[in-house]
Write a protein that holds these residues in place. Structure first.
Motif: not given
Ligand code: CUA
Length: 312
Positions: A86-97, A116-124, A156-159
């Protein structure tokens, strides 16, 4: 195991180590007891067997202890599983193909990257994933995140990354010849860097000539993994000296590598297979925008050797 680099990693490891150590302790106890009893109660000539066939306290002990262990593992595992699913509601959503054999990432801001998946630290970060061909599996060992990626269906997955740096993405489902080369990287940056990167990405190409943009896309869209520009054949034909030259095709005919041929080869790679190469190139339909196609064509045009240019 690689260092824990996401919020969930510690939980996954704790459960893993609990199961491993509980299993090792049980193995040791059972093995030692078995060896001890084999020696102590081995049958000698004179003795008869004791005749004992049942012992209630023992039966209770070896039923209750494993049951408790299984309940602990189940409750613990199920709680962590729910958290992972269950991903947190405030998560940044990215489409992966996923497709043979690379990853592309689509951001809602209009930026698309390859491998190359660029993501911010400490953000779901929530990943909505699908495949264009066969089953792949998105795996980041440092994050303890792995999820199958299927055609005709979203998974769907999240981290939430806790450390900055580069972390490997592997494909963890055998998907054909290029499976082991289906590699990517997660770049974890500070939130400020992330915002800056997105703005830059959305404006990519502005202020660049088509040829310069094409040179960047050649790397960014992973063309360079199969097509070299030094004249050597790789998984695909070289791009050096390709433009306006005749290309021998698999069916014995020839094609001239003009703008339309190059465009078709990127969008519909199976339509003309160059003799001597496997038909393994994925389509870039939906990945390359029109201006990006133009840019790559301009770049390929620029890859002529000097002598050739003066000949023409
Ligand atoms: Cu994709 Cu293995």
């Amino acid at each position: 195991m690689p260092p824990e680099s996401s919020t969930i990693a510690g939980e996954v490891d704790a459960l893993f180590y609990f199961i491993m150590y509980a299993g090792l302790i049980l193995l040791a106890v059972v093995t030692l007891l078995a060896a001890f009893f084999v020696l102590k109660y081995r049958r000698t000539k004179r003795e008869q067997t004791s005749g004992i066939a049942y012992n209630t306290p023992l039966e209770i002990i070896w039923t209750v202890i494993p049951t408790i262990l299984i309940i602990i593992v189940f409750v613990w595992g199920f709680k962590s599983y729910l958290k992972m699913r269950v991903a947190p509601k405030d998560a940044i959503e990215i489409k992966v193909t996923a497709q043979k054999w690379f990853w592309s990432f689509d951001y809602s801001e209009g930026v698309t990257t390859v491998n190359e998946l660029v993501v911010p630290q400490d953000k779901p970060v929530k990943l909505v994933m699908s495949s264009r061909d066969v089953i792949h599996s998105f795996f980041v060992p440092d994050f303890r995140v792995k999820m199958d990626v299927l055609p005709n269906r979203y998974t769907v997955t999240w981290f939430e990354a806790t450390r900055r740096g580069n972390f490997n993405i592997f494909c963890a489902e055998y998907c054909g010849r290029g499976h082991s080369e289906m590699l990517g990287v997660v770049k974890v940056v500070s939130p400020q860097e992330y915002t800056g990167w997105l703005e830059e990405g959305a404006a990519l190409g502005e202020g660049l000539t088509l040829e310069e943009l094409g040179a960047r896309l050649y790397i960014a869209k992973a063309c360079h993994t199969c097509h070299k520009i030094d004249g050597a054949a790789s998984t695909g034909p070289t791009l050096k000296n390709l433009f306006a030259h005749a290309v021998p095709l698999e069916d014995g005919t020839q094609a001239i590598a003009d703008e339309n041929y190059l465009r078709e080869s990127m969008l519909n790679p199976m339509s003309k297979i160059v003799a001597g190469f496997q038909p393994v190139m994925p389509t870039y339909q939906g990945i390359l925008k029109d201006r990006e196609l133009d840019a790559l064509i301009a770049y390929i045009k620029s890859l002529q050797i000097e002598k050739d240019a003066t000949d023409e």
